[in-house]
Design an enzyme around this catalytic site. Structure first.
Site, PDB file in Angstrom:
ATOM      1  N   LYS A  71       0.810  -1.213   0.000  1.00 39.32           N
ATOM      2  CA  LYS A  71       0.000   0.000   0.000  1.00 39.32           C
ATOM      3  C   LYS A  71       0.848   1.269   0.000  1.00 39.32           C
ATOM      4  O   LYS A  71       0.528   2.240  -0.685  1.00 39.32           O
ATOM      5  CB  LYS A  71      -0.936   0.010   1.207  1.00 39.32           C
ATOM      6  N   GLY A 134      -1.304   4.897  11.816  1.00 39.48           N
ATOM      7  CA  GLY A 134      -0.720   4.197  10.683  1.00 39.48           C
ATOM      8  C   GLY A 134      -1.574   4.374   9.445  1.00 39.48           C
ATOM      9  O   GLY A 134      -2.379   5.301   9.352  1.00 39.48           O
ATOM     10  N   THR A 160       5.753  10.668  16.597  1.00 41.29           N
ATOM     11  CA  THR A 160       6.069  11.315  15.320  1.00 41.29           C
ATOM     12  C   THR A 160       5.044  10.955  14.248  1.00 41.29           C
ATOM     13  O   THR A 160       4.760  11.757  13.358  1.00 41.29           O
ATOM     14  CB  THR A 160       7.470  10.924  14.843  1.00 41.29           C
ATOM     15  N   GLY A 244     -14.844  -4.525  12.333  1.00 43.02           N
ATOM     16  CA  GLY A 244     -13.997  -4.393  11.158  1.00 43.02           C
ATOM     17  C   GLY A 244     -14.689  -4.865   9.895  1.00 43.02           C
ATOM     18  O   GLY A 244     -14.516  -4.274   8.826  1.00 43.02           O
TER      19      GLY A 244
END
Length: 277
Positions: A71, A134, A160, A244
């Site tokens: 991806k 993410g 970060t 999900g």
């Protein structure tokens, strides 16, 4: 039946054993008399960059579904991408345009927002917390940003990553209130677990469900686990829940529209799918 006119949608990733897309898309194509097929193609990461462009020289390829581990790499290998891809930093769908150029989009987030709306959730003015910055968390945050929320709070154990996602959101949506902070879900109308926690038995919870505001909507991106321990705890707290698989089946209609195959509903896709969860 595959014919000489069959259009191909490649499903790119590695390994392919866990792929479910062919068992969802292909029964729908068959039921609607559409001469197209999703074909799993097991491409290892070292071979992917050299493989992608030649694949799209095939005369009968229409596009590709992209899954792990490709991806992120896809973003720099195609010609143009959507804002969702720019924010997420990853791409899970490629369409070949009439001029031969490749356009990429990301539908993980759209699947989530569609599933939430189906449950009656109104994003307008809502304070939302996304735990996990993410690829999936970034895609969900990007999709929420288009729905005029009150604010989006971001948390990731990698500080970060959350900071970088916040910067991308602010760049594309300068009027959006983006907050960096902890994983305390208290006070939020929407809370999303976009981490892998819950995939394995014994995983810790991504946040304390006892701190959830009753009536909040809680989503968990973990697939294949049914109602996860987090969602069980959220339901006991009086919260609405999204699995999900809810997000998976709601994003597929967006894929079908992207590839030009028309409209479908999640209920229809579930009824026709040759898999069970």
């Amino acid at each position: 039946m595959i014919s000489g006119r069959t259009g191909i949608i490649a499903h790119l990733g590695y390994p392919t054993e866990s792929f479910t897309a062919p068992m969802i898309y292909n029964p729908w194509f068959e039921a609607h008399g559409i001469d197209a097929v999703v074909v799993p193609m097991g491409v290892r990461a070292p071979d992917y960059a050299a493989f992608l462009r030649p694949l799209f020289r095939l005369g009968n390829i229409r596009g590709a579904l992209v899954t792990m581990p490709h991806k992120v790499a896809t973003v720099d290998l195609i010609d143009q991408v959507s804002i969702a891809v720019e924010i997420a930093g990853s791409c899970n769908a490629i369409r070949r345009r009439p001029d031969g150029s490749l356009y990429g989009d990301m539908f993980d987030g759209i699947g989530f927002t569609r599933a939430a709306k189906r449950e009656g959730f109104d994003f307008a003015g809502a304070d939302c917390l996304v735990v996990g910055a993410g690829g999936v968390g970034s895609a969900i945050a990007a999709a929420i940003a288009t729905e005029d929320p009150g604010s989006i709070a971001l948390h990731d154990i990698r500080g970060t990553a959350a900071e970088a996602l916040a910067a991308r959101l602010r760049h594309h949506y300068p009027g959006l209130d983006v907050v960096l902070g902890g994983n305390d879900p208290a006070g939020y109308r929407l809370v999303v677990n976009a981490t892998p926690l819950g995939m394995m038995p014994g995983d810790p919870l991504p946040f304390d469900p006892d701190r959830l505001s009753p009536g909040a909507l809680v989503g968990d991106v973990v697939l294949g686990a049914g109602t996860t321990p987090l969602l069980q705890a959220a339901a006991r707290r009086g919260c609405g829940t999204l699995l999900g698989t809810d997000m998976l089946f709601e994003q597929i209609p967006a894929y079908l529209e992207f590839f030009g195959f028309g409209r479908a509903t999640a209920d229809e896709l579930r009824a026709l799918a040759k898999i069970s969860y």
